[in-house]
Design an enzyme around this catalytic site. Structure first.
Site, short mmCIF file in Angstrom:
data_model
loop_
_atom_site.label_atom_id
_atom_site.label_comp_id
_atom_site.label_asym_id
_atom_site.label_seq_id
_atom_site.Cartn_x
_atom_site.Cartn_y
_atom_site.Cartn_z
N LYS A 220 0.82 -1.22 0.00
CA LYS A 220 0.00 0.00 0.00
C LYS A 220 0.85 1.26 0.00
O LYS A 220 2.04 1.24 0.32
CB LYS A 220 -0.98 -0.04 1.16
CG LYS A 220 -2.11 -1.02 0.85
CD LYS A 220 -3.31 -0.88 1.71
CE LYS A 220 -4.42 -1.79 1.14
NZ LYS A 220 -5.47 -2.07 2.10
N ARG A 260 -3.98 -10.22 3.99
CA ARG A 260 -4.36 -10.10 2.57
C ARG A 260 -3.14 -9.57 1.81
O ARG A 260 -2.74 -8.44 2.03
CB ARG A 260 -5.55 -9.16 2.44
CG ARG A 260 -6.08 -9.01 1.04
CD ARG A 260 -7.27 -8.06 1.00
NE ARG A 260 -7.79 -7.91 -0.33
CZ ARG A 260 -7.26 -7.13 -1.26
NH1 ARG A 260 -6.20 -6.40 -1.00
NH2 ARG A 260 -7.80 -7.04 -2.46
#
Ligand code: PMM
Length: 283
Positions: A220, A260
């Site tokens: 991210k 995840r």
């Protein structure tokens, strides 16, 4: 030699299969059904416990696909991979997509809006008995950065705790079995970089809600801004894997239910190291 840990002893590893032209980390790489299915098979070969298959990009500023588009992206991929025995999660905020995904073999609903975008998804989850992942969310991606303020007492951790707690109330009221609920702090969703670090530093506060936690930190943008180049430009997505692995180790130690991730192999390698050391300490 200690064998690799089974999922009962370590976090579940959820491999990401984005069937989208525009996801921030892998947009366009698996945009056709064939490419996405091949990618899912690779993640399974690498040891993924779950495949998370999504057809809507949630990158900041993204516009939403039509329901028909989202369905045509995910249904063939879920159908094929579930038929091969994969445990499939569908990454969707839409009840129609959730229903279609369950009908072709998905067993987990991963709703990044926690039921806020389309409340009927809670009824679908309740009726199906599927595991329901509810992520912390405040607004759709095209304007979520407007909502990245957490000025109340306790800051972002208290706000995410309280807002997830309100979602749990809605889930239970809809009839979702408490044992099927998983919560997620929603790193990067209506969060500035420092909010993500504050949440990672205090996952215990979210564990106190009493539900398993899934966390998606993989690649991210807060990792990109953590690691700028000499000109101050964020590290590109492909250069964020080592930082992702470091977070995997910390999350394993924090006792999360699931991770995840995009790179299943490096995640499982890190989890094996954590497991071996834990076993050694207990000897
Ligand atoms: N992040 C993304 C998409 N779906 N689902 C959950 N439960 N948690 C997340 O953090 C999450 C998610 C966006 O990341 P991607 O573009 O790499 O898929």
């Amino acid at each position: 030699m200690t064998p690799p840990a089974s999922p009962s002893l370590r976090p579940r590893v959820m491999g990401v299969v984005n069937v989208t032209p525009d996801s921030f980390s892998d947009g366009g790489r698996h945009a056709t059904a064939e490419a996405a299915i091949a990618h899912g098979r690779r993640l399974l070969a690498d040891g993924a416990d779950i495949l998370d298959i999504g057809g809507e990009s949630t990158r900041p500023g993204a516009t939403r696909p039509l329901v028909s588009e989202e369905l045509s992206r995910v249904v063939p991929v879920i159908t094929a991979l579930a038929a091969e025995g994969a445990v499939v999660s569908v990454d969707t905020m839409r009840s129609e997509v959730a229903e279609a995904a369950l009908a072709v073999g998905a067993t987990i609903l991963n709703d990044v809006s926690g039921g806020l975008a389309d409340p009927r998804i809670l009824d679908v989850a309740a009726a199906s008995g599927a595991t329901y992942v509810a992520m912390h969310w405040r607004a759709h991606s095209d304007h979520m950065t407007d909502f990245a303020t957490y000025d109340g007492p306790g800051g972002v951790v208290a706000a995410v705790h309280d807002e997830l707690s309100a979602r749990v109330d809605a889930m239970l009221a809809a009839g979702i079995d408490a044992g099927r609920i998983v919560l997620d702090p929603g790193l990067g969703f209506a969060k500035q970089g420092r909010h993500n670090w504050q949440l990672l530093a205090d996952l215990d506060a979210l564990h106190r809600l009493g539900f398993p936690l899934l966390v998606g930190a993989s690649r991210k943008s807060f990792l990109g801004t953590l690691l700028p180049d000499a000109e101050g430009r964020p590290r590109p997505v492909d250069g964020r894997e080592h930082a992702t692995t470091a977070i995997t180790v910390l999350l394993a130690q924090a006792g999360v239910w699931g991770l995840r991730v995009h790179d299943v192999r490096s995640c499982l390698d890190a989890l094996t190291v954590v497991h071996v050391l834990r076993e050694e300490k207990q000897r």
